[in-house]
Design an enzyme around this catalytic site. Structure first.
Site, short mmCIF file in Angstrom:
data_model
loop_
_atom_site.label_atom_id
_atom_site.label_comp_id
_atom_site.label_asym_id
_atom_site.label_seq_id
_atom_site.Cartn_x
_atom_site.Cartn_y
_atom_site.Cartn_z
N SER A 125 0.84 -1.21 0.00
CA SER A 125 0.00 0.00 0.00
C SER A 125 0.87 1.25 0.00
O SER A 125 1.98 1.26 0.55
CB SER A 125 -0.85 -0.03 1.27
OG SER A 125 -1.44 1.21 1.51
N TYR A 150 -2.01 -1.16 11.05
CA TYR A 150 -2.28 -1.67 9.70
C TYR A 150 -1.11 -1.34 8.76
O TYR A 150 -0.57 -2.20 8.07
CB TYR A 150 -3.58 -1.06 9.13
CG TYR A 150 -3.71 -1.31 7.65
CD1 TYR A 150 -4.05 -2.57 7.16
CD2 TYR A 150 -3.43 -0.30 6.72
CE1 TYR A 150 -4.13 -2.81 5.80
CE2 TYR A 150 -3.51 -0.53 5.36
CZ TYR A 150 -3.85 -1.79 4.90
OH TYR A 150 -3.90 -2.03 3.54
N LYS A 154 1.94 -3.73 6.62
CA LYS A 154 2.34 -3.71 5.20
C LYS A 154 3.86 -3.56 5.09
O LYS A 154 4.51 -4.27 4.31
CB LYS A 154 1.63 -2.58 4.45
CG LYS A 154 0.14 -2.79 4.32
CD LYS A 154 -0.18 -3.99 3.44
CE LYS A 154 -1.61 -4.46 3.57
NZ LYS A 154 -1.87 -5.79 3.05
P1 NAD Z 1 -11.17 -7.00 1.52
O1 NAD Z 1 -11.39 -6.97 2.99
O2 NAD Z 1 -12.33 -6.76 0.63
O3 NAD Z 1 -10.53 -8.41 1.11
C1 NAD Z 1 -9.67 -9.13 1.96
C2 NAD Z 1 -10.22 -10.55 2.06
O4 NAD Z 1 -9.36 -11.31 2.90
C3 NAD Z 1 -11.61 -10.61 2.68
O5 NAD Z 1 -12.47 -11.34 1.83
C4 NAD Z 1 -11.40 -11.32 4.02
O6 NAD Z 1 -12.53 -12.10 4.36
C5 NAD Z 1 -10.15 -12.13 3.75
N1 NAD Z 1 -9.32 -12.43 4.92
C6 NAD Z 1 -8.82 -11.55 5.84
N2 NAD Z 1 -8.08 -12.21 6.74
C7 NAD Z 1 -8.08 -13.53 6.39
C8 NAD Z 1 -7.50 -14.70 6.94
N3 NAD Z 1 -6.77 -14.66 8.06
N4 NAD Z 1 -7.72 -15.88 6.32
C9 NAD Z 1 -8.48 -15.96 5.20
N5 NAD Z 1 -9.07 -14.88 4.64
C10 NAD Z 1 -8.87 -13.67 5.23
O7 NAD Z 1 -9.98 -6.00 1.20
P2 NAD Z 1 -9.44 -5.43 -0.20
O8 NAD Z 1 -9.79 -4.00 -0.27
O9 NAD Z 1 -9.84 -6.34 -1.29
O10 NAD Z 1 -7.89 -5.52 0.07
C11 NAD Z 1 -7.10 -6.60 -0.39
C12 NAD Z 1 -5.66 -6.39 0.01
O11 NAD Z 1 -5.21 -5.14 -0.53
C13 NAD Z 1 -5.44 -6.28 1.52
O12 NAD Z 1 -4.21 -6.89 1.82
C14 NAD Z 1 -5.35 -4.80 1.76
O13 NAD Z 1 -4.61 -4.49 2.89
C15 NAD Z 1 -4.65 -4.34 0.50
N6 NAD Z 1 -4.88 -2.93 0.16
C16 NAD Z 1 -6.15 -2.46 0.08
C17 NAD Z 1 -6.38 -1.11 -0.22
C18 NAD Z 1 -7.77 -0.58 -0.25
O14 NAD Z 1 -7.93 0.64 -0.11
N7 NAD Z 1 -8.80 -1.38 -0.47
C19 NAD Z 1 -5.28 -0.28 -0.45
C20 NAD Z 1 -3.99 -0.80 -0.39
C21 NAD Z 1 -3.80 -2.14 -0.07
C1 WQD Z 2 -9.60 9.59 1.01
C2 WQD Z 2 -9.77 11.09 1.21
C3 WQD Z 2 -10.11 11.76 3.51
C4 WQD Z 2 -13.99 9.84 4.04
C5 WQD Z 2 -6.87 4.68 3.19
C6 WQD Z 2 -5.77 4.03 3.99
C7 WQD Z 2 -4.62 3.68 3.11
C8 WQD Z 2 -5.07 2.86 1.91
C9 WQD Z 2 -6.20 3.52 1.19
C10 WQD Z 2 -4.96 0.50 2.42
C11 WQD Z 2 -9.02 11.60 2.44
C12 WQD Z 2 -11.32 12.07 2.66
C13 WQD Z 2 -12.80 10.29 3.50
C14 WQD Z 2 -15.01 10.78 4.32
C15 WQD Z 2 -13.58 12.53 3.51
N1 WQD Z 2 -5.60 1.58 2.30
N2 WQD Z 2 -12.59 11.61 3.25
N3 WQD Z 2 -14.76 12.10 4.04
O1 WQD Z 2 -7.30 7.77 3.97
O2 WQD Z 2 -6.42 8.07 1.61
O3 WQD Z 2 -6.36 5.88 2.62
O4 WQD Z 2 -7.26 3.82 2.11
O5 WQD Z 2 -3.81 0.26 2.34
O6 WQD Z 2 -3.72 2.97 3.88
O7 WQD Z 2 -5.35 4.93 4.98
O8 WQD Z 2 -8.57 6.83 1.98
O9 WQD Z 2 -10.91 6.82 1.25
O10 WQD Z 2 -10.38 7.01 3.73
O11 WQD Z 2 -9.90 8.91 2.23
O12 WQD Z 2 -13.41 13.73 3.29
O13 WQD Z 2 -16.09 10.45 4.83
O14 WQD Z 2 -11.15 11.34 1.46
O15 WQD Z 2 -9.85 12.82 4.38
O16 WQD Z 2 -8.52 12.84 2.11
P1 WQD Z 2 -7.12 7.25 2.62
P2 WQD Z 2 -10.02 7.33 2.33
#
Ligand code: NAD
Ligand code: WQD
Length: 339
Positions: A125, A150, A154
């Site tokens: 991330s 969290y 990562k």
């Molecule tokens: P998500 O929660 O929709 O998907 C994750 C899945 O993993 C879920 O279906 C959950 O049930 C499963 N899971 C969690 N722990 C588990 C375990 N111990 N055993 C088996 N299954 C398990 O999340 P997502 O948004 O699809 O994210 C996927 C990956 O991408 C994650 O590693 C997340 O940290 C990373 N990521 C997400 C974002 C984002 O904003 N969505 C941004 C950067 C990185």
């Molecule tokens: C985006 C922008 C808020 C909600 C998070 C994790 C990051 C990564 C991606 C996993 C920001 C603003 C939000 C609301 C708002 N995930 N906002 N009103 O914070 O950039 O990142 O998700 O790895 O680690 O921290 O994403 O969608 O929460 O916010 O104004 O109700 O929207 O301030 O500027 P963020 P977000």
């Protein structure tokens, strides 16, 4: 050729399973369904005509994970999505986050080593950069101490990959550092399923427009950005899913230049919260009821990616225009409302 997708019923995982299947890969999913549901498999099947193999168990269970690898000797590569991902919740429950995200990673890697599975793509991330001093961030931008457990998980998983790659020369590992994934499949058969009150901007926005939430709070307009609201790099989930297929091919075809690599996966463009709201309004013709409130604790001001490395090395570039992404998001929200 079989790919093991952990967390494959989740948001990004399900979109990646679709792209893998459409590229001719076979998929086996493991998910404990702690943040997704089994109906996602129906959505995947509707799009691709293929129901992926699925097993439900917790990847923090070392024995179950080992047993799974022992029964699936034909796995060529793993994409490890499974993790807990709510930043705020991780501050409240650090042990749960460290336990889930680190133990599952180590169980997967240990079984890969034991059973000779060489290739892994991991979900990292942009959170590892924190507030960078120089923008856009490149892969050379120093990582910052994460503000949340969290974010720490990562960075730690990346470190585990780096250290393992030094001694396990046969293993090939790629971390993809996603920026802000948004959107849904254009068919509206799969998308994000937020649990409870959403923390992220897009699900909160679409639920507000759908009448589930009263008003969207815009967290601060006094940042040092063009309109005062924070700037992010919003990447369409289908573009992101495609990056995984390319990374998997790179590993399987042995085109990687080192046995641990990491890439920024974003659009390369910064978009402010207000710009996003106004683009959504233009894309859908719907008004967003919002008000400016105070800053959210822990938010960074601005971040967007330099994606040159992914462009050059992976031959990957984000394609889908933001207007289309937001149209797809709204179509998905409307479908959820009808359920
Ligand atoms: P998500 O929660 O929709 O998907 C994750 C899945 O993993 C879920 O279906 C959950 O049930 C499963 N899971 C969690 N722990 C588990 C375990 N111990 N055993 C088996 N299954 C398990 O999340 P997502 O948004 O699809 O994210 C996927 C990956 O991408 C994650 O590693 C997340 O940290 C990373 N990521 C997400 C974002 C984002 O904003 N969505 C941004 C950067 C990185
Ligand atoms: C985006 C922008 C808020 C909600 C998070 C994790 C990051 C990564 C991606 C996993 C920001 C603003 C939000 C609301 C708002 N995930 N906002 N009103 O914070 O950039 O990142 O998700 O790895 O680690 O921290 O994403 O969608 O929460 O916010 O104004 O109700 O929207 O301030 O500027 P963020 P977000």
């Amino acid at each position: 050729m079989k790919i093991f997708v952990t967390g494959g019923t989740g948001y990004i995982g399900s979109h990646t399973v679709v792209e893998l299947q459409q590229s001719g890969f076979e998929v086996v999913i493991v998910d404990n369904l702690c943040n997704s549901n089994i109906q996602v498999l129906d959505g995947i099947e509707k799009i691709t005509g293929i129901r992926p193999e699925f097993e439900q168990f917790d990847l923090t269970d070392a024995e179950a994970t080992r047993d799974f690898f022992a029964r699936h000797k034909d796995i060529r590569a793993v994409i490890h999505f499974a993790a807990l991902k709510a930043v705020g919740e991780s501050v409240e429950k650090p042990l749960e986050y460290y336990r889930n995200n680190l133990n599952s990673m180590m169980n997967v890697l240990a079984s890969m080593r034991e059973f000779g599975v060489k290739n892994l793509v991991f979900s990292s991330s942009c959170t590892v950069y924190g507030q960078a001093d120089v923008l856009p961030v490149t892969e050379q931008t120093p990582r910052k101490q994460a503000e949340s457990p969290y974010g720490n998980t990562k960075a730690m998983c990346e470190d585990i990959m780096r250290d393992l790659a030094k001694v396990e020369k046969e293993m090939n590992l790629i971390a993809l550092r996603y920026f802000n994934p948004i959107g849904a499949h254009p068919s509206a058969n799969i998308g994000e399923l937020p649990n409870g009150v959403p923390n992220n901007l897009i699900p909160y926005l679409t639920q507000t427009v759908a009448g589930i939430r009263e008003q969207l709070s815009v967290f601060g307009d006094d940042y040092n950005t063009p309109d005062g609201t924070p700037v992010r790099d919003y990447i369409d989930v289908v573009d992101l899913a495609k990056a995984h297929v390319i990374a998997i091919r790179r590993l399987i075809e042995g085109k990687n230049k080192a046995n641990y690599e990491y890439f920024n996966i974003g659009t390369g463009k910064g978009v402010s919260v207000l710009e996003l709201i106004h683009t959504f309004e233009k894309a859908t013709g719907k008004k967003v009821n919002y008000k400016i409130t105070g800053r959210r604790a822990g938010d960074i001001e601005k971040v967007w990616a330099d994606t040159s490395l992914a462009n050059q090395e992976l031959g990957w570039k984000a394609q889908i225009p933001l207007v289309e992404t937001l149209t797809n998001t709204w179509r998905w929200q409307e479908k959820l409302d009808r359920k």
